[in-house]
Design a protein around this motif. Structure first.
Motif, PDB file in Angstrom:
ATOM      1  N   ILE A 113       0.338  -1.074  -0.007  1.00  0.00           N
ATOM      2  CA  ILE A 113      -0.317   0.076  -0.353  1.00  0.00           C
ATOM      3  C   ILE A 113       0.835   0.806   0.084  1.00  0.00           C
ATOM      4  O   ILE A 113       1.745   1.283   1.276  1.00  0.00           O
ATOM      5  CB  ILE A 113      -1.659   0.242   0.771  1.00  0.00           C
ATOM      6  CG1 ILE A 113      -2.223  -1.374   1.515  1.00  0.00           C
ATOM      7  CG2 ILE A 113      -1.696   1.201   1.476  1.00  0.00           C
ATOM      8  CD1 ILE A 113      -2.790  -1.507   2.724  1.00  0.00           C
ATOM      9  N   MET A 148      -7.225  -5.515   1.168  1.00  0.00           N
ATOM     10  CA  MET A 148      -7.574  -4.613   2.043  1.00  0.00           C
ATOM     11  C   MET A 148      -8.340  -5.256   3.663  1.00  0.00           C
ATOM     12  O   MET A 148      -7.834  -5.124   4.894  1.00  0.00           O
ATOM     13  CB  MET A 148      -9.030  -3.930   1.270  1.00  0.00           C
ATOM     14  CG  MET A 148     -10.009  -3.620   2.181  1.00  0.00           C
ATOM     15  SD  MET A 148     -11.508  -3.315   1.995  1.00  0.00           S
ATOM     16  CE  MET A 148     -12.438  -5.242   2.330  1.00  0.00           C
ATOM     17  N   LEU A 172     -10.540   0.069  -0.596  1.00  0.00           N
ATOM     18  CA  LEU A 172      -9.121   0.229  -0.854  1.00  0.00           C
ATOM     19  C   LEU A 172      -9.213   0.774  -2.690  1.00  0.00           C
ATOM     20  O   LEU A 172      -9.686   0.064  -3.059  1.00  0.00           O
ATOM     21  CB  LEU A 172      -8.162  -1.412  -1.114  1.00  0.00           C
ATOM     22  CG  LEU A 172      -7.204  -1.200  -1.314  1.00  0.00           C
ATOM     23  CD1 LEU A 172      -6.348  -0.177  -0.298  1.00  0.00           C
ATOM     24  CD2 LEU A 172      -6.121  -2.527  -1.068  1.00  0.00           C
TER      25      LEU A 172
END
Length: 165
Positions: A6, A37, A45
């Motif tokens: 991420i 997520m 997400l």
């Protein structure tokens, strides 16, 4: 599948407007985004948060309460927003440990393409609306810091950046 990295703010990709998803198959990406997520653990997400600059997000507003309702939203469009708004705390997987109070409409009529290619049109209310609008913001290069006043932003952003050192 695999857990995707991420992106963390202030990565410049988080400030870019995303391109529409074309005819490509994004089912593997959607599965990896959902897995990422859930692992984070988050409730939404967006593709740019994992470095894919396409108009797509996933969300599941009920899974933490034991009522999983995963959604894959491809090329979402806001049809209408309620005039009524509410302020609530929002966190972001790309800006960890820096929640902010954000004012948003309490409902949104959203249209998107599902993984099967069918068009979905649904009114989302309450937390579902907040989550979808948060993820939709990412597709337009907007993060929660962009939704608060300048003085709050300077204070919260400064504390966030200091904590990242």
């Amino acid at each position: 599948m695999s857990i995707l990295p991420i992106l963390k703010w202030p990565d410049p990709r988080l400030s870019q407007v995303c391109a529409p998803v074309g005819d490509e198959d994004v089912s593997d990406l959607a599965a990896a985004m959902l897995e990422t997520m859930y692992d984070a653990p988050g409730r939404g997400l967006a593709a740019p948060q994992v470095g894919v600059m396409k108009r797509m997000f996933v969300m599941d507003c009920g899974w933490k309460e034991g009522n999983p309702t995963p959604e894959v939203c491809i090329n979402p469009e806001i049809i209408s927003l309620s005039a009524e708004t509410a302020t609530g705390e929002e966190g972001c997987l790309s800006i960890p440990n820096a929640p902010v109070e954000v004012e948003r409409p309490v409902s949104v009529l959203l249209r998107w393409r599902g993984l099967d290619g069918a068009m979905i049109r649904r009114e989302l209310t309450g937390f579902e609306a907040r989550c979808a609008l948060h993820e939709y913001d990412h597709l337009d290069g907007c993060v929660i810091f962009d939704r608060i006043g300048d003085s709050d932003r300077a204070r919260i952003e400064g504390a966030y950046l200091e904590a990242q050192k």
